[in-house]
Design an enzyme around this catalytic site. Structure first.
Site, mmCIF file in Angstrom:
data_model
loop_
_atom_site.group_PDB
_atom_site.id
_atom_site.type_symbol
_atom_site.label_atom_id
_atom_site.label_comp_id
_atom_site.label_asym_id
_atom_site.label_seq_id
_atom_site.Cartn_x
_atom_site.Cartn_y
_atom_site.Cartn_z
ATOM 1 N N ARG A 260 0.824 -1.218 0.000
ATOM 2 C CA ARG A 260 0.000 0.000 0.000
ATOM 3 C C ARG A 260 0.853 1.260 0.000
ATOM 4 O O ARG A 260 0.457 2.267 -0.586
ATOM 5 C CB ARG A 260 -0.934 -0.017 1.201
ATOM 6 C CG ARG A 260 -2.034 -1.031 0.997
ATOM 7 C CD ARG A 260 -2.959 -1.068 2.166
ATOM 8 N NE ARG A 260 -4.122 -1.869 1.834
ATOM 9 C CZ ARG A 260 -4.828 -2.564 2.701
ATOM 10 N NH1 ARG A 260 -4.487 -2.569 3.972
ATOM 11 N NH2 ARG A 260 -5.873 -3.258 2.328
ATOM 12 N N GLY B 91 -13.478 -4.205 -0.536
ATOM 13 C CA GLY B 91 -14.884 -3.768 -0.551
ATOM 14 C C GLY B 91 -15.159 -2.693 -1.585
ATOM 15 O O GLY B 91 -16.213 -2.694 -2.223
ATOM 16 N N LYS C 171 -19.393 -17.770 -0.606
ATOM 17 C CA LYS C 171 -20.864 -17.745 -0.580
ATOM 18 C C LYS C 171 -21.476 -16.947 -1.721
ATOM 19 O O LYS C 171 -20.975 -15.892 -2.099
ATOM 20 C CB LYS C 171 -21.333 -17.120 0.731
ATOM 21 C CG LYS C 171 -20.991 -17.967 1.935
ATOM 22 C CD LYS C 171 -21.389 -17.245 3.188
ATOM 23 C CE LYS C 171 -21.184 -18.147 4.389
ATOM 24 N NZ LYS C 171 -21.406 -17.416 5.639
#
Ligand code: AMP
Length: 415
Positions: free
Chosen positions: A35, A397, A218
């Site tokens: 990062r 995200g 999932k």
């Protein structure tokens, strides 16, 4: 919105939101500096132009309180080394006005963890959402967030957002602060520009055939993306743990495999929608089943619909891998999010490896490939193939929300 490449930072103070939320070892040293390296092109451009830098970031989740374990002072020396210049440090990001005012061209000031102040996230602390006073507390916190953002904005002449990892959050430093700069004095950094361009390549400027590979554990966490992609892709590969929810929904027996029993209807709905939209939906047909969730478990190749009790599907089988490969190697646009098996276990990496190899081959033949959103990045790094795909996203995200088609607050705020 200004463009970083066209902007001359000479004699300008730039406040730059970066994502320096780097993983630390027990002793406070950095275990992975990706990062920090990711933000260097932006930071160096500003310094090379003759500007000064005020660098701000969060680290971890201190929940609005000072926590020395999450202090950015721990990475000050690493930032200095990466930039090749001295770095000053402000112990309280909200009380750095004097230090910021004293900056000369070429100077660098790193602010302490923004999230030591609850105003950064703008969520009321110590009060339950069910509490009748919550709404009033939230309103008050939003006002405090504006003041906090204003304080940060006063330090600088220009605002640059280069923190893609937090671009999906409307926090003080990622979005609200931009309200206090006019359009000519706020912009995206190079990393953000690259991320936004990569997402545009798979959502707007698509070259067909477009193959999206969605894996992971999932179906419930991927449904927003699957729905948004359904209108864009030619081939949709659904793999990983969600394979078994589909297999069961189609009447199969999945033994002990990961399966979301409350999502069987959703799985059937996805199959139906794919048919209606003419999307070639590829699901696993065979798998490597194991008799325990263990790298050294006994294994067998079996149909995903005939997994005996006591066995669980942990990776894609050989027939499935071949089918996936064919849909990937001929693609011109590729998105990969989520592994095809429990890649953390060396004996169950084969399916993910086959996908990675096919993506590398297609990329070498001119396809645009974007890998991102958490575990597929870990996967491509594990295989040492990150530099053989077109783009590896730094956002988890944020990338997923962008692919869902949502406008990211961190991008919208500077526009
Ligand atoms: P996600 O965060 O949803 O992308 O899921 C990533 C995780 O899914 C990884 O930790 C994988 O180990 C896991 N995963 C992939 N395939 C399977 C599977 N067949 N059974 C259980 N977990 C799986």
């Amino acid at each position: 919105m200004a463009k970083i490449n066209d902007y001359n930072f000479k004699n300008q103070k730039a406040i730059v939101r970066v994502d320096f939320n780097v993983p630390l070892n027990e002793d406070g040293t950095i275990s992975d500096d990706t990062r920090i390296r990711g933000a260097l092109p932006t930071l160096k451009k500003i310094l090379n132009d003759g500007g000064s830098l005020i660098i701000m970031s969060h680290m971890g989740k201190p929940k609005g309180k000072v926590n020395p374990k999450m202090s950015l002072s721990q990475i000050k020396d690493a930032v200095a080394k990466a930039l090749g210049t001295e770095v000053q440090f402000a112990e309280d990001c909200a009380k750095a006005a004097d230090k910021a005012a004293a900056l000369k061209p070429g100077d660098v000031l790193l602010l302490e963890n923004l999230r030591f102040h609850p105003e950064e996230e703008g969520k009321p602390v110590g009060i339950d959402k069910e509490d009748p006073a919550y709404d009033a507390a939230k309103k008050e916190m939003k006002e405090r967030q504006k003041e906090f953002a204003k304080t940060l904005a006063r330090y600088a002449d220009v605002y640059v957002n280069d923190a893609f990892g937090t671009a999906h959050r409307r926090h003080a430093s990622t979005a609200v602060v931009a309200d206090y700069f006019d359009t000519d004095h706020k912009m995206l950094g190079y990393l953000m520009e690259n991320e936004v361009k990569a997402v545009d390549n798979i959502l707007k400027d698509i070259k067909h055939p477009f193959t999206a590979i969605m894996g992971g554990s999932k179906v419930s966490t991927k449904i927003g993306i699957i729905e948004n992609l359904m209108d864009k892709v030619d081939n949709l590969i659904l793999c990983g743990g969600m394979t078994y929810t589909f297999a069961k929904a189609m009447g199969g027996h999945v033994g002990n495999s990961l399966c979301e029993n409350d999502k069987l209807d959703l799985a059937l709905d996805i199959i139906k929608k794919a048919k209606e939209k003419g999307v070639n939906l590829l699901l696993g047909t065979d798998c490597i089943a194991a008799d325990a969730f263990d790298n050294n478990a006994n294994t067998m190749v079996v149909s995903v619909k005939e997994i005996p009790d006591g066995w669980e599907g942990l990776d894609a089988g050989p027939e499935t891998r071949k089918k996936f490969r064919d849909a990937i190697v001929n693609a011109k646009t590729i998105l990969w999010n989520g592994p095809a098996g429990v890649f953390e276990f060396d004996n169950f990496t084969g399916g993910s490896r086959a996908i990675a190899d096919a993506i590398v081959e297609a990329t070498a033949n001119g396809a645009f490939s974007l890998v991102g959103g958490g575990d597929s990045v870990a996967c491509i790094n594990k295989f040492g193939l990150a530099d053989k795909v077109s783009y590896v996203s730094t956002g988890g995200g944020a990338l997923l929300e962008a692919i869902e088609g949502k406008e990211l607050p961190g991008v919208a705020a500077v526009k």
